[in-house]
Scaffold this motif. Structure first.
Motif, short mmCIF file in Angstrom:
data_model
loop_
_atom_site.label_atom_id
_atom_site.label_comp_id
_atom_site.label_asym_id
_atom_site.label_seq_id
_atom_site.Cartn_x
_atom_site.Cartn_y
_atom_site.Cartn_z
N HIS A 108 0.84 -1.21 0.00
CA HIS A 108 0.00 0.00 0.00
C HIS A 108 0.87 1.25 0.00
O HIS A 108 0.59 2.23 -0.70
CB HIS A 108 -0.93 0.01 1.22
N ILE A 109 1.93 1.19 0.79
CA ILE A 109 2.82 2.36 0.88
C ILE A 109 3.56 2.54 -0.46
O ILE A 109 3.67 3.66 -0.98
CB ILE A 109 3.81 2.18 2.05
N ALA A 110 4.01 1.42 -1.02
CA ALA A 110 4.73 1.50 -2.30
C ALA A 110 3.81 2.04 -3.40
O ALA A 110 4.21 2.89 -4.21
CB ALA A 110 5.26 0.11 -2.68
N ILE A 111 2.57 1.56 -3.42
CA ILE A 111 1.63 2.00 -4.47
C ILE A 111 1.24 3.47 -4.28
O ILE A 111 1.14 4.23 -5.25
CB ILE A 111 0.38 1.08 -4.51
N ASP A 112 1.05 3.88 -3.02
CA ASP A 112 0.70 5.29 -2.74
C ASP A 112 1.78 6.21 -3.33
O ASP A 112 1.48 7.16 -4.08
CB ASP A 112 0.60 5.49 -1.21
N GLY A 113 3.04 5.90 -3.05
CA GLY A 113 4.14 6.72 -3.54
C GLY A 113 4.26 6.67 -5.06
O GLY A 113 4.39 7.71 -5.72
N ALA A 114 4.15 5.45 -5.61
CA ALA A 114 4.31 5.29 -7.06
C ALA A 114 3.17 5.97 -7.81
O ALA A 114 3.38 6.60 -8.85
CB ALA A 114 4.36 3.80 -7.41
N ALA A 115 1.95 5.88 -7.28
CA ALA A 115 0.79 6.50 -7.95
C ALA A 115 0.93 8.01 -7.95
O ALA A 115 0.61 8.67 -8.94
CB ALA A 115 -0.49 6.07 -7.24
N GLU A 116 1.42 8.55 -6.85
CA GLU A 116 1.61 10.00 -6.79
C GLU A 116 2.67 10.45 -7.79
O GLU A 116 2.50 11.44 -8.49
CB GLU A 116 2.03 10.41 -5.36
N ARG A 117 3.76 9.68 -7.86
CA ARG A 117 4.84 10.04 -8.81
C ARG A 117 4.29 10.00 -10.24
O ARG A 117 4.58 10.86 -11.05
CB ARG A 117 6.01 9.06 -8.68
N ARG A 118 3.47 9.01 -10.50
CA ARG A 118 2.95 8.88 -11.86
C ARG A 118 1.97 10.00 -12.21
O ARG A 118 1.88 10.43 -13.35
CB ARG A 118 2.27 7.52 -12.03
N LEU A 119 1.24 10.49 -11.20
CA LEU A 119 0.29 11.58 -11.48
C LEU A 119 1.02 12.89 -11.78
O LEU A 119 0.46 13.80 -12.39
CB LEU A 119 -0.64 11.78 -10.27
N GLY A 120 2.27 12.98 -11.33
CA GLY A 120 3.06 14.18 -11.60
C GLY A 120 2.40 15.43 -11.06
O GLY A 120 2.04 15.48 -9.89
N ARG A 121 2.17 16.43 -11.95
CA ARG A 121 1.61 17.69 -11.41
C ARG A 121 0.12 17.55 -11.07
O ARG A 121 -0.47 18.45 -10.49
CB ARG A 121 1.87 18.87 -12.34
N LEU A 122 -0.48 16.41 -11.39
CA LEU A 122 -1.88 16.19 -11.00
C LEU A 122 -1.98 15.47 -9.66
O LEU A 122 -3.06 15.06 -9.23
CB LEU A 122 -2.58 15.35 -12.07
N GLN A 123 -0.83 15.31 -9.00
CA GLN A 123 -0.84 14.52 -7.75
C GLN A 123 -1.75 15.14 -6.69
O GLN A 123 -2.04 16.33 -6.71
CB GLN A 123 0.57 14.37 -7.20
#
Ligand code: GDP
Ligand code: IMO
Ligand code: MG
Length: 441
Positions: A108-123
Motif C-alpha cells: 500500500h505504501i509502495a503504491i501510494d508513492g508510485a501512484a503520486e509520482r505517476r500523477l506528476g503535477r496532477l498529484q
C-alpha cells in the motif's frame, strides 16, 4: 449517556488532538473512528510535546482508548507509537484495537508513492502512508485485517493471495520492486506478537460503556473537507471524517450521538494539493505560517495558509450537525491589524453565494468575498477567560457566531494544554450529565 463527536471542520490539523485531550479529562472512553497514520495530533503539556498518529489523545489522561474498525493501521507505526508512549511513562494497557480495522501493508505504501509520482503535477499530495490503497483494498474485499494477525496460517495465505496481484502491479505498472512472501509474512507475524494483547471487540465495548452511563468521546482524524464523499474530491483522504461516520466506523447506532463539536482554526490551513479560495499569497501567508508553526506533523511539509472561510465552515457545520465550535489558534492572528474573513464566494457567472458550491468546477473557480475586521494587536497569553479578551477579538468571535449561527464554546490561545478559554461547562461539552433514554435502557 450519549456520545459526543469531535470533528475537524476544515482541511485537518485544526487542533483536534488538543481539544480531545482537554475534554478527555472529563470522559471515560475516547475512540478514534477513521483514518490512520496520515493523522498527526499534537498535545503540548508541561513543556512536553506528544504527536499521536494512531492512538486517541485520551491516552495522556489515562482513559480507555479505542481504535475503531473504520481505521487503517500501520502496525510498525502503531508499535513505535506504543513503545514511545511507554518510554515516556504513558501506560498503553487501556488501548483497545478493533479486529475489524484494516492493515496497511508494505505494498500500500509502495503504491501510494508510485501512484503520486505517476500523477506528476496532477498529484493529490497524499501523506504517502498507504492510506488510499489500503482503503481501496478494503472496499475491493482484498484487505487484510487486524484479526488476521491472530491466525498465522490465514495471515500468510492472505498475504500470498494479495501478492500475486500486487507484485504484478508494482512491477509492470509502476516499475517498482516486488515483495517476497516470506519477508512480509515474517514481519507481520512479529507485529502480531506485540499487538495481540490490544485486540478487542470494540463495538461491544463502546456499546457497554454507553449503556452503563459512561461518557464517550468519538474523535475523527483529518477534517470534513477531506471527506471522501463530501470533501473537495479528488483532493481528499480515502475515508469519512464526518461525524456520522463515527457510528458506522465504531459499530454503534447513530442515535447514540447527541453532540458534535467542530474544531476549526481562527484561519485555515491545508496540506497537499487542491483548491483553496482564501489561500493567502505573499508575505502575510508566510507570516501566518511562521506564527502558527504551520508545518505538517506527519510529513513536515509547509501548510498552505488562508483567511477564515465562513462559507466552507457553514458547509461543514451542515455536513456534521455541529452543535458547538472550538476555535483554535486565535493567538496566531494577534499581530495582524486587519483580518479579512470570507463571507461569500463570487462564482464565474458573477453571482455571489454564501453556500458551498455543489459542483467542483464552481468551487475551483470561485473568488472569496471578504469582510475585513479589525485586529486586536495584543498578545493573548495573559487572558484567562472569554470575557477578558480584547474587544476586537470578541468582535471577531461574535461575527463568526452570528454568521454561522453556532456558539463558539472553546477558544485556543496557545499550544499548551491549558491555553484554552471556555465559557465553563467542560463536563457538559464532554457529554457528562446529559441523560438520554438510552442511558436507562
Ligand atoms: P490536529 O491534527 O487537528 O490534532 O492538529 P495538529 O496537531 O496537526 O496541528 C495543530 C497545531 O497547532 C499543533 O502544533 C498544536 O500544538 C497547535 N495548537 C493547537 N491549538 C493551538 C492554539 O490555540 N494556539 C496555538 N498557537 N497553537 C495551537
Ligand atoms: P490530521 O488528523 C491534514 C491530507 C493530505 C492530502 C490528502 C490525502 O492530522 O488532521 P492521504 O495520505 O490521507 O491519502 O492524503 O489528505 N491529509 C491531511 N491533512 N491533516 C491530516 O490529518 C491529514 N491526513 C491527510 O495532505 O492532501
Ligand atoms: Mg494534524
Amino acid at each position: 449517556m450519549p456520545a459526543t463527536v469531535i470533528v475537524g471542520a476544515q482541511w485537518g490539523d485544526e487542533g483536534k488532538g488538543k481539544i480531545v485531550d482537554l475534554l478527555a479529562a472529563h470522559a471515560d472512553l475516547v475512540c478514534r473512528y477513521q483514518g490512520g497514520p496520515n493523522a498527526g495530533n499534537t498535545i503540548v503539556t508541561d513543556g512536553q510535546t506528544f504527536k499521536l498518529r494512531h492512538v486517541p489523545s485520551g491516552i495522556l489522561r489515562g482513559k480507555t482508548c479505542v481504535i475503531g474498525a473504520g481505521c487503517v493501521i500501520d502496525p510498525e507505526i502503531l508499535i513505535a507509537e506504543l513503545d514511545g508512549l511507554e518510554a515516556r511513562g504513558v501506560a498503553t494497557k487501556a488501548i483497545c484495537l478493533s479486529g475489524n480495522a484494516h492493515l496497511i501493508m508494505p505494498w500500500h505504501i509502495a503504491i501510494d508513492g508510485a501512484a503520486e509520482r505517476r500523477l506528476g503535477r496532477l498529484q493529490i499530495g497524499t501523506t504517502r502512508r498507504g492510506i488510499g490503497p489500503a482503503y481501496a483494498d478494503k472496499a475491493a474485499r482484498l484487505g487484510i485485517r487486524v484479526q488476521d494477525l491472530l491466525e498465522p496460517k490465514i495471515l500468510r495465505q492472505k498475504i500470498e493471495t494479495a501478492l500475486t496481484e500486487k507484485n504484478v502491479w508494482l512491477e509492470r505498472v509502476y516499475g517498482s520492486e516486488p515483495f517476497a512472501l516470506d519477508d512480509v509474512a515474517g514481519r507481520y507475524e512479529r507485529y502480531a506478537g506485540r499487538l495481540r494483547p490490544y485486540v478487542a471487540d470494540t463495538s461491544l465495548l463502546v456499546h457497554r460503556a454507553l449503556k452503563n452511563g459512561l461518557s464517550v468521546l468519538l474523535s475523527g482524524a483529518q477534517g470534513s473537507l477531506l471527506d471522501l464523499d463530501h470533501g473537495t474530491y479528488p483532493f481528499v483522504t480515502s475515508s469519512n471524517p464526518l461525524a456520522a461516520a463515527a457510528a458506522t466506523s465504531l459499530g454503534i447506532g447513530p442515535n447514540r450521538i447527541e453532540a458534535v463539536i467542530g474544531v476549526a482554526k481562527a484561519y485555515v490551513t491545508r496540506v497537499g494539493e487542491g483548491p483553496f479560495p482564501t489561500e493567502i499569497e505573499g508575505p502575510d501567508g508566510a507570516r501566518v505560517r511562521e506564527l502558527g508553526g504551520e508545518f505538517g506533523t506527519v510529513t513536515g511539509r509547509e501548510r498552505r495558509c488562508g483567511w477564515l472561510d465562513l462559507v466552507a465552515l457553514r458547509y461543514t457545520i451542515r455536513l456534521n450537525g455541529i452543535t458547538a465550535l472550538a476555535l483554535t489558534k486565535l493567538d496566531v492572528l494577534s499581530s495582524f491589524a486587519r483580518l479579512p474573513v470570507c463571507v461569500g464566494y463570487r462564482l464565474r457567472d458573477g453571482s455571489e453565494t454564501t453556500e458551498f458550491p455543489a459542483h467542483q468546477s464552481d468551487f475551483h473557480h470561485c473568488r472569496p468575498v471578504y469582510e475585513t475586521l479589525s485586529g486586536w494587536q495584543r498578545g493573548l497569553e495573559t487572558v484567562e477567560d472569554l470575557a477578558a479578551l480584547p474587544d476586537a477579538a470578541r468582535r471577531y468571535l461574535a461575527f463568526i457566531e452570528r454568521q454561522l449561527e453556532v456558539e463558539i464554546s472553546l477558544v485556543g490561545t496557545g499550544a499548551g494544554r491549558e491555553q484554552v478559554l471556555s465559557g465553563g461547562g467542560l463536563e457538559a461539552l464532554a457529554g457528562r450529565g446529559v441523560a438520554t433514554p438510552h442511558a436507562r435502557s
